[in-house]
Design a protein around this motif. Structure first.
Motif, PDB file in Angstrom:
ATOM      1  N   ARG A 135       0.853  -1.190   0.000  1.00 55.11           N
ATOM      2  CA  ARG A 135       0.000   0.000   0.000  1.00 55.11           C
ATOM      3  C   ARG A 135       0.882   1.231   0.000  1.00 55.11           C
ATOM      4  NH1 ARG A 135      -5.437  -0.091  -0.501  1.00 55.11           N
ATOM      5  NH2 ARG A 135      -5.722   1.495   1.057  1.00 55.11           N
ATOM      6  N   PHE A 136       0.420   2.229  -0.742  1.00 52.45           N
ATOM      7  CA  PHE A 136       1.030   3.549  -0.737  1.00 52.45           C
ATOM      8  C   PHE A 136      -0.116   4.503  -0.447  1.00 52.45           C
ATOM      9  CE2 PHE A 136       2.442   7.518  -2.735  1.00 52.45           C
ATOM     10  CZ  PHE A 136       3.679   7.654  -2.138  1.00 52.45           C
ATOM     11  N   GLY A 137      -0.217   4.927   0.811  1.00 51.22           N
ATOM     12  CA  GLY A 137      -1.382   5.705   1.225  1.00 51.22           C
ATOM     13  C   GLY A 137      -2.624   4.857   1.069  1.00 51.22           C
ATOM     14  N   ALA A 138      -3.616   5.364   0.343  1.00 49.12           N
ATOM     15  CA  ALA A 138      -4.873   4.644   0.139  1.00 49.12           C
ATOM     16  C   ALA A 138      -4.841   3.764  -1.105  1.00 49.12           C
ATOM     17  CB  ALA A 138      -6.020   5.647   0.034  1.00 49.12           C
ATOM     18  N   LEU A 139      -3.707   3.681  -1.766  1.00 52.49           N
ATOM     19  CA  LEU A 139      -3.618   2.972  -3.036  1.00 52.49           C
ATOM     20  C   LEU A 139      -2.887   1.643  -2.893  1.00 52.49           C
ATOM     21  CD1 LEU A 139      -2.619   6.063  -5.162  1.00 52.49           C
ATOM     22  CD2 LEU A 139      -4.881   5.011  -5.015  1.00 52.49           C
ATOM     23  N   ASP A 140      -3.294   0.674  -3.705  1.00 56.90           N
ATOM     24  CA  ASP A 140      -2.618  -0.620  -3.764  1.00 56.90           C
ATOM     25  C   ASP A 140      -1.509  -0.552  -4.802  1.00 56.90           C
ATOM     26  OD1 ASP A 140      -4.289  -2.050  -1.909  1.00 56.90           O
ATOM     27  OD2 ASP A 140      -5.844  -2.055  -3.460  1.00 56.90           O
ATOM     28  N   VAL A 141      -0.407  -1.205  -4.502  1.00 60.68           N
ATOM     29  CA  VAL A 141       0.734  -1.243  -5.422  1.00 60.68           C
ATOM     30  C   VAL A 141       1.076  -2.706  -5.676  1.00 60.68           C
ATOM     31  CG1 VAL A 141       3.166  -0.642  -5.730  1.00 60.68           C
ATOM     32  CG2 VAL A 141       1.614   0.973  -4.608  1.00 60.68           C
ATOM     33  N   ARG A 142       1.276  -3.030  -6.940  1.00 59.54           N
ATOM     34  CA  ARG A 142       1.657  -4.380  -7.346  1.00 59.54           C
ATOM     35  C   ARG A 142       2.962  -4.302  -8.131  1.00 59.54           C
ATOM     36  NH1 ARG A 142      -1.681  -4.999  -4.072  1.00 59.54           N
ATOM     37  NH2 ARG A 142      -3.703  -5.998  -4.289  1.00 59.54           N
ATOM     38  N   ILE A 143       3.922  -5.104  -7.721  1.00 55.38           N
ATOM     39  CA  ILE A 143       5.238  -5.157  -8.359  1.00 55.38           C
ATOM     40  C   ILE A 143       5.504  -6.614  -8.736  1.00 55.38           C
ATOM     41  CG2 ILE A 143       7.718  -4.953  -7.944  1.00 55.38           C
ATOM     42  CD1 ILE A 143       7.003  -2.673  -5.951  1.00 55.38           C
ATOM     43  N   LYS A 144       5.916  -6.822  -9.975  1.00 52.18           N
ATOM     44  CA  LYS A 144       6.294  -8.175 -10.379  1.00 52.18           C
ATOM     45  C   LYS A 144       7.466  -8.095 -11.344  1.00 52.18           C
ATOM     46  CE  LYS A 144       4.545 -12.656 -11.673  1.00 52.18           C
ATOM     47  NZ  LYS A 144       3.336 -13.448 -11.833  1.00 52.18           N
ATOM     48  N   GLU A 145       8.449  -8.956 -11.104  1.00 53.60           N
ATOM     49  CA  GLU A 145       9.590  -9.087 -12.001  1.00 53.60           C
ATOM     50  C   GLU A 145       9.836 -10.559 -12.258  1.00 53.60           C
ATOM     51  OE1 GLU A 145      13.155  -7.032 -10.977  1.00 53.60           O
ATOM     52  OE2 GLU A 145      12.187  -5.071 -11.121  1.00 53.60           O
ATOM     53  N   ILE A 146      10.084 -10.882 -13.521  1.00 52.97           N
ATOM     54  CA  ILE A 146      10.478 -12.223 -13.921  1.00 52.97           C
ATOM     55  C   ILE A 146      11.812 -12.070 -14.634  1.00 52.97           C
ATOM     56  CG2 ILE A 146       9.914 -14.265 -15.290  1.00 52.97           C
ATOM     57  CD1 ILE A 146       6.934 -13.366 -15.076  1.00 52.97           C
ATOM     58  N   ILE A 147      12.824 -12.717 -14.102  1.00 57.97           N
ATOM     59  CA  ILE A 147      14.173 -12.583 -14.642  1.00 57.97           C
ATOM     60  C   ILE A 147      14.586 -13.932 -15.223  1.00 57.97           C
ATOM     61  CG2 ILE A 147      16.566 -12.016 -14.108  1.00 57.97           C
ATOM     62  CD1 ILE A 147      15.323 -10.479 -11.615  1.00 57.97           C
ATOM     63  N   THR A 148      14.949 -13.913 -16.497  1.00 58.81           N
ATOM     64  CA  THR A 148      15.417 -15.126 -17.172  1.00 58.81           C
ATOM     65  C   THR A 148      16.751 -14.828 -17.839  1.00 58.81           C
ATOM     66  OG1 THR A 148      14.402 -14.669 -19.327  1.00 58.81           O
ATOM     67  CG2 THR A 148      13.006 -15.753 -17.663  1.00 58.81           C
ATOM     68  N   THR A 149      17.305 -15.841 -18.452  1.00 62.44           N
ATOM     69  CA  THR A 149      18.551 -15.628 -19.189  1.00 62.44           C
ATOM     70  C   THR A 149      18.325 -14.724 -20.395  1.00 62.44           C
ATOM     71  OG1 THR A 149      18.150 -17.670 -20.411  1.00 62.44           O
ATOM     72  CG2 THR A 149      19.562 -17.816 -18.456  1.00 62.44           C
ATOM     73  N   GLU A 150      17.079 -14.579 -20.837  1.00 59.61           N
ATOM     74  CA  GLU A 150      16.747 -13.722 -21.981  1.00 59.61           C
ATOM     75  C   GLU A 150      16.466 -12.279 -21.587  1.00 59.61           C
ATOM     76  OE1 GLU A 150      13.592 -15.532 -24.163  1.00 59.61           O
ATOM     77  OE2 GLU A 150      14.674 -17.427 -24.327  1.00 59.61           O
ATOM     78  N   GLY A 151      16.385 -11.991 -20.292  1.00 59.79           N
ATOM     79  CA  GLY A 151      16.125 -10.623 -19.854  1.00 59.79           C
ATOM     80  C   GLY A 151      15.120 -10.556 -18.722  1.00 59.79           C
TER      81      GLY A 151
END
Length: 143
Positions: free
Chosen positions: A42-58
């Motif tokens: 949460r950032f104040g009243a807002l929802d935050v979603r973070i996603k990272e997928i790391i592979t050998t291709e980037g």
């Protein structure tokens, strides 16, 4: 994945912890072929979603701000048909797996090509991207 990926994931978690309250690591999965990290917070009243997928291709990423389940703004580099059409025109199908950094506006109704984002940049810009849940990016298309 290698040690650098492990350090990167740890740094992302620490950066998110400093900005999001509360913050939960939903998925943290590292194996020799890929790393996946998903964080909700949460950032104040807002929802935050973070996603990272790391592979050998980037690195695939998505960083989103939501209000009551609706996208306020989001940044990702997933292959997106609208973005591919904007970049390549009728020849977009030949590039259907290309990662192009872009921004989604409110409700994902608008899209604009951006430069590459990092989680640190996204978290640092959160105060500028949101004001009491209002989208201000439409006034600043190159954010």
């Amino acid at each position: 994945m290698d040690e650098a990926t492990g350090r990167h994931v740890a740094q992302v978690i620490e950066s998110a912890r400093r900005v999001l309250e509360p913050m939960t690591v939903v998925q943290h999965d590292l194996d020799p072929d890929r790393g996946i990290l998903e964080i909700h917070g949460r950032f104040g009243a807002l929802d935050v979603r973070i996603k990272e997928i790391i592979t050998t291709e980037g690195r695939l990423y998505s960083y989103y701000v939501l209000s009551e389940g609706t996208v306020v703004i989001g940044f990702d580099n997933y292959p997106d048909r609208h973005v591919l059409r904007e970049r390549w025109g009728e020849e977009f199908a030949a590039h259907q797996h290309e990662r192009i950094p872009h921004r989604h506006g409110r409700n994902k109704l608008t899209v604009a090509i951006t430069d590459e984002y990092s989680v640190e940049r996204f978290l640092a810009k959160l105060p500028d991207l949101t004001t009491l849940g209002s989208l201000i990016v439409d006034k600043e298309p190159n954010v």
